[in-house]
Design a protein around this motif. Structure first.
Motif, short mmCIF file in Angstrom:
data_model
loop_
_atom_site.label_atom_id
_atom_site.label_comp_id
_atom_site.label_asym_id
_atom_site.label_seq_id
_atom_site.Cartn_x
_atom_site.Cartn_y
_atom_site.Cartn_z
N GLY A 110 0.85 -1.19 0.00
CA GLY A 110 0.00 0.00 0.00
C GLY A 110 0.88 1.24 0.00
N ALA A 111 0.24 2.37 -0.25
CA ALA A 111 0.98 3.64 -0.20
C ALA A 111 1.48 3.89 1.22
CB ALA A 111 0.08 4.78 -0.66
N ALA A 112 0.71 3.44 2.20
CA ALA A 112 1.01 3.77 3.60
C ALA A 112 2.41 3.30 4.01
CB ALA A 112 -0.05 3.17 4.51
N GLU A 113 2.77 2.10 3.55
CA GLU A 113 4.11 1.61 3.94
C GLU A 113 5.20 2.53 3.38
OE1 GLU A 113 7.69 -1.32 3.21
OE2 GLU A 113 6.16 -1.14 1.69
N LEU A 114 4.97 3.03 2.17
CA LEU A 114 6.01 3.84 1.52
C LEU A 114 6.14 5.22 2.15
CD1 LEU A 114 5.03 2.49 -1.95
CD2 LEU A 114 7.21 2.07 -0.81
N PHE A 115 5.06 5.72 2.77
CA PHE A 115 5.19 6.99 3.51
C PHE A 115 6.23 6.86 4.61
CE2 PHE A 115 0.46 7.67 2.47
CZ PHE A 115 0.77 8.33 1.30
N THR A 116 6.31 5.67 5.21
CA THR A 116 7.27 5.47 6.30
C THR A 116 8.69 5.73 5.82
OG1 THR A 116 5.79 3.79 7.17
CG2 THR A 116 8.03 3.80 8.06
#
Ligand SMILES: Cc1ncc(COP(=O)(O)O)c(C=O)c1O
Length: 373
Positions: free
Chosen positions: A87-93
């Motif tokens: 997901g995009a969420a992991e990449l924000f990290t």
């Protein structure tokens, strides 16, 4: 037990169903902004095929070779410029790890709470830029009224189209930002759903700009939040660094298996954008006719509703009495309880939503009249 704050995200179907004592399928969930008629047949077929093959039984390819090649072909970029994620969420990290080291982080207010989560992982304390409905880019003021810092290295986070306002920033407005900021992180999670949206994507600018990271999500477009798939577009050196930080298998084999057929499914993309072009203006007109609620213009598959006073009693009534979930905006700094966000449904879902809103606004008004007597 660790229990995440339910207000920070929409889509809390399981928790709400348990609280109401109903089946999750009985709820109309307009609190998360997914394509309501997904996933596409191409994804379902790919999943069936993948279940019969090695995708389930073998460890996923750690280099994501086929998946990167499919994403690269889709965007006309070299595979080294693409990194798939859970997901995009992991990449924000990982974007946040670079952002924390690059300078002062400027987050949109109101904005998606996950940027805060990602920066908090690396101990970065952000400032906010004013992204209230009607705001322009580049940000002229920070949300506390101060001017953006002059001379300091800054990292600008933008979301295009913007969640929660639905505003679409034009590419011409975004270009000068690449000269001003040490790093620009652009979240294009909803852009593929916007008719004509690709014309404003920053993806084609990545090859000429080391200081640009674009993060995209297939979760919304394909309606696969249970599978999860996103990707980052950035310089090969940056993505190689991120790949060394993360856990060894962040993208599961089934998610990887659906990406290529889904990206090749042009009919799905056209269908989704035609739905947004048709249902968006229709729902907007219907909502504008309701008393005490002001729908704000949007380019995306979600929109904000503004009330003269708190809309939280209305939201609670919709949930309890109509099994309809809207997104509370209490967790969006700058918005608060007199705002709600709702996502576009198919025509039957939009009619159900409107019926529920009509009845619930009438009951809420009469309850507040009796309370005043
Ligand atoms: C603006 C925005 N970006 C990214 C995401 C996360 O995308 P994903 O589900 O692919 O992690 C969301 C989820 O709601 C979102 O609203």
């Amino acid at each position: 037990m660790h229990s995440p704050d339910p207000l920070r995200h929409g889509g809390n179907r399981w928790q709400v169903a348990a609280a109401l004592g109903c089946r999750p399928e009985a709820l109309l969930d307009a609190s998360a902004s997914l394509v309501p008629f997904g996933p596409p047949a191409s994804v379902r077929r790919a999943l069936h095929r993948a279940l019969r093959g090695p995708a389930l039984r073998a460890y996923p390819d750690r280099g994501h070779t086929a998946l990167r090649a499919a994403l690269a072909a889709h965007h006309g970029l070299p595979p080294e410029m693409l990194l798939p994620g859970n997901g995009a969420a992991e990449l924000f990290t990982w974007a946040a790890r670079d952002a924390a080291a690059a300078g002062l982080n400027l987050l949109p207010q109101p904005g998606f709470a996950d940027y805060d989560r990602a920066l908090a992982c690396w101990g970065a304390a952000p400032c906010r830029w004013n992204a209230m409905p009607g705001a322009a880019l580049p940000p002229e003021r920070l949300s506390d009224g101060a001017a953006p810092p002059d001379g300091a290295a800054t990292v600008l986070w933008i979301c295009n189209p913007h969640n929660p306002t639905g505003a679409l920033w034009r590419r011409e407005a975004l270009l000068p930002l690449l000269e001003r900021h040490a790093l620009v992180v652009c979240d294009e999670a909803f852009l593929p759903l916007v008719p004509g949206g690709e014309a404003h994507s920053l993806v084609p600018l990545v090859p000429g700009h080391e200081n640009l990271v674009v993060i995209r999500s297939l979760t919304k477009l394909l309606a696969v939040p249970g599978l999860r798939l996103g990707y980052a577009v950035a310089s090969p050196a940056r993505l190689q660094r991120w790949a060394g930080w993360r856990d060894p298998w962040p993208v599961n084999g089934l998610a990887a298996a659906v990406a290529q057929p889904a990206l090749a499914d042009g009919r799905w993309l056209r269908r989704v954008q035609a739905w947004v072009a048709r249902e968006g203006p229709w729902l907007q007109r219907q909502l504008a006719a309701l008393p005490d609620l002001e729908p704000l213009p949007t380019s995306a598959n979600f929109l904000l509703l503004r009330g003269a006073q708190s809309l939280e009693p209305l939201r609670g009534r919709l949930e309890r009495e109509h099994r309809v979930l809207l997104r509370s905006c209490r967790s969006f700094t700058g918005l608060g309880p007199s705002w709600l966000r709702l996502s576009l449904q198919d025509r039957a879902g939009n009619r159900r939503l409107l019926r529920a809103l009509r009845q619930a606004t009438a009951s809420t008004r009469s309850a507040s009249r009796s309370a005043r007597r």
